[in-house]
Write a protein that holds these residues in place. Structure first.
Motif, short mmCIF file in Angstrom:
data_model
loop_
_atom_site.label_atom_id
_atom_site.label_comp_id
_atom_site.label_asym_id
_atom_site.label_seq_id
_atom_site.Cartn_x
_atom_site.Cartn_y
_atom_site.Cartn_z
N GLU A 181 16.18 -23.77 17.35
CA GLU A 181 15.61 -23.53 18.68
C GLU A 181 16.31 -22.37 19.38
OE1 GLU A 181 14.40 -28.21 19.48
OE2 GLU A 181 16.22 -27.37 20.34
N ALA A 229 25.54 -32.42 17.65
CA ALA A 229 24.20 -31.98 18.04
C ALA A 229 23.32 -33.18 18.40
CB ALA A 229 23.56 -31.18 16.91
N GLU A 242 17.60 -28.42 13.59
CA GLU A 242 16.52 -28.20 14.54
C GLU A 242 17.06 -27.60 15.84
OE1 GLU A 242 14.30 -31.75 15.17
OE2 GLU A 242 13.67 -31.94 13.06
N ARG A 243 18.19 -28.10 16.30
CA ARG A 243 18.78 -27.57 17.54
C ARG A 243 19.18 -26.11 17.35
NH1 ARG A 243 17.19 -31.87 18.17
NH2 ARG A 243 15.42 -30.48 18.53
N ARG A 286 18.25 -30.77 24.62
CA ARG A 286 19.57 -30.17 24.89
C ARG A 286 20.31 -29.93 23.58
NH1 ARG A 286 20.19 -28.78 30.49
NH2 ARG A 286 18.49 -29.93 31.50
N ASP A 287 21.39 -29.16 23.64
CA ASP A 287 22.07 -28.77 22.40
C ASP A 287 22.97 -29.87 21.83
OD1 ASP A 287 23.92 -28.55 24.47
OD2 ASP A 287 24.33 -26.42 24.15
N ARG A 325 23.45 -21.41 19.91
CA ARG A 325 24.12 -22.71 19.90
C ARG A 325 25.19 -22.78 18.80
NH1 ARG A 325 18.73 -26.48 21.01
NH2 ARG A 325 18.77 -26.27 23.30
N THR A 354 27.08 -31.70 12.04
CA THR A 354 26.88 -30.53 12.90
C THR A 354 27.64 -29.33 12.33
OG1 THR A 354 26.65 -31.97 14.85
CG2 THR A 354 27.13 -29.65 15.25
#
Length: 297
Positions: free
Chosen positions: A91, A81, A87-88, A34-35, A95, A114
């Motif tokens: 993806e 995050a 990495e988030r 998940r974000d 985001r 973040t």
């Protein structure tokens, strides 16, 4: 998947929590993908006979699985995050916009790392379709705190990537009649429109009504003028809205409001004939919204 529960924050703010269906067979793997931590919380009906894991708590009759500290971040009003922010964002670059949107909708802060990675990876947004970006911008505009969202977009570089016409006003002073820069004035006009729950077209018109000022700024007698900025602003607003794939109906409405926002309104000098001419030019169906844009400005 559709159940909701109210969670009360320490300052007595109520949050409505929406539960989505799982996307993987393994719960923790699902949450890890998940974000943000506040979106990486799972819930199931509480059962007194179940053995509770270390990261489980009972809240409002539900057993909450929270491996990444989402409840703590909810209570701290923090957008953070899951795991490594870079990495988030790699993806799904949308985001980047979602972080800003949640901050505006919830009046939360973005966690330091973040925020740092969001700024560093801002250019990755180029890989995202205009339609998806538009949807996030609309959610920011329709939030209670759009000023927070657009200021964050400016700070992180997202504004120049998504709304370069609006970004042109950053740091551009106006004249002795104005306290704020062009960008600040536009965003604060939007914030005022949000305060009074004006419609989406009115909010967009408030945000874009002066985007043409940087291109029309000229020195005169120790001050500055912005002749025909309403015409230039309307043209830039149309370009922006079409690029982001707004509907023809919304685009035409916003452009019309921006084009006519400089109408003359001195009550002591405007004649009935002049008022009728304005009404014909603007259209009866647009008049209330035009007044709202002027109020917001």
């Amino acid at each position: 998947p559709t159940s909701r529960v109210l969670h009360r924050l320490p300052d007595n703010t109520n949050l409505t929590i929406d539960f989505a269906a799982l996307r993987a067979d393994d719960l923790e793997a699902d949450l890890r993908a998940r974000d943000f931590t506040i979106n990486a919380i799972a819930a199931k009906p509480a059962n007194a006979n179940d053995d509770k894991k270390e990261n489980e708590v009972v809240l409002d009759g539900l057993s909450i699985v929270d491996p990444f500290g989402g409840l703590k971040d909810l209570n701290s009003k923090l957008i953070k995050a899951v795991g490594d922010p870079s990495e988030r964002f790699a993806e799904d670059a949308l985001r980047l916009m979602r972080a800003v949107r949640f901050a505006a909708q919830l009046d939360f802060d973005i966690e330091e790392k973040t925020m740092r990675d969001l700024t560093a990876y801002a250019t990755a947004l180029d890989s995202v379709s205009n339609e998806r970006i538009r949807d996030e911008i609309v959610k920011i505009v329709k939030s209670d705190n759009p000023e927070i969202g657009f200021n964050l977009m400016q700070q992180t570089g997202l504004l120049a990537l998504t709304l370069p016409e609006l970004a042109e006003g950053v740091g551009v002073g106006q004249n002795k009649h104005h306290t704020y820069t062009v960008f600040e004035h536009n965003v604060k006009s939007l914030q005022y429109a949000a305060k009074y729950k004006y419609s989406l077209p009115v909010r967009l018109a408030a945000l874009l009504h002066d985007v043409g000022k940087p291109r029309t700024k000229r020195p005169k007698d120790g001050d500055f003028t912005f002749y025909a900025h309403d015409v230039v602003s309307a043209r830039l607003a149309e370009k922006l809205l079409k690029r982001l794939k707004f509907s023809n109906k919304i685009t035409e409405k916003v452009v019309h409001l921006v084009r006519h926002h400089m109408f003359y309104y001195d009550v002591g000098k405007v004649t009935e004939t002049g008022a009728r001419r304005l009404l014909r030019r603007v259209g009866k169906e647009n008049f209330d919204d035009l007044i709202k844009v002027r109020i917001a400005e």
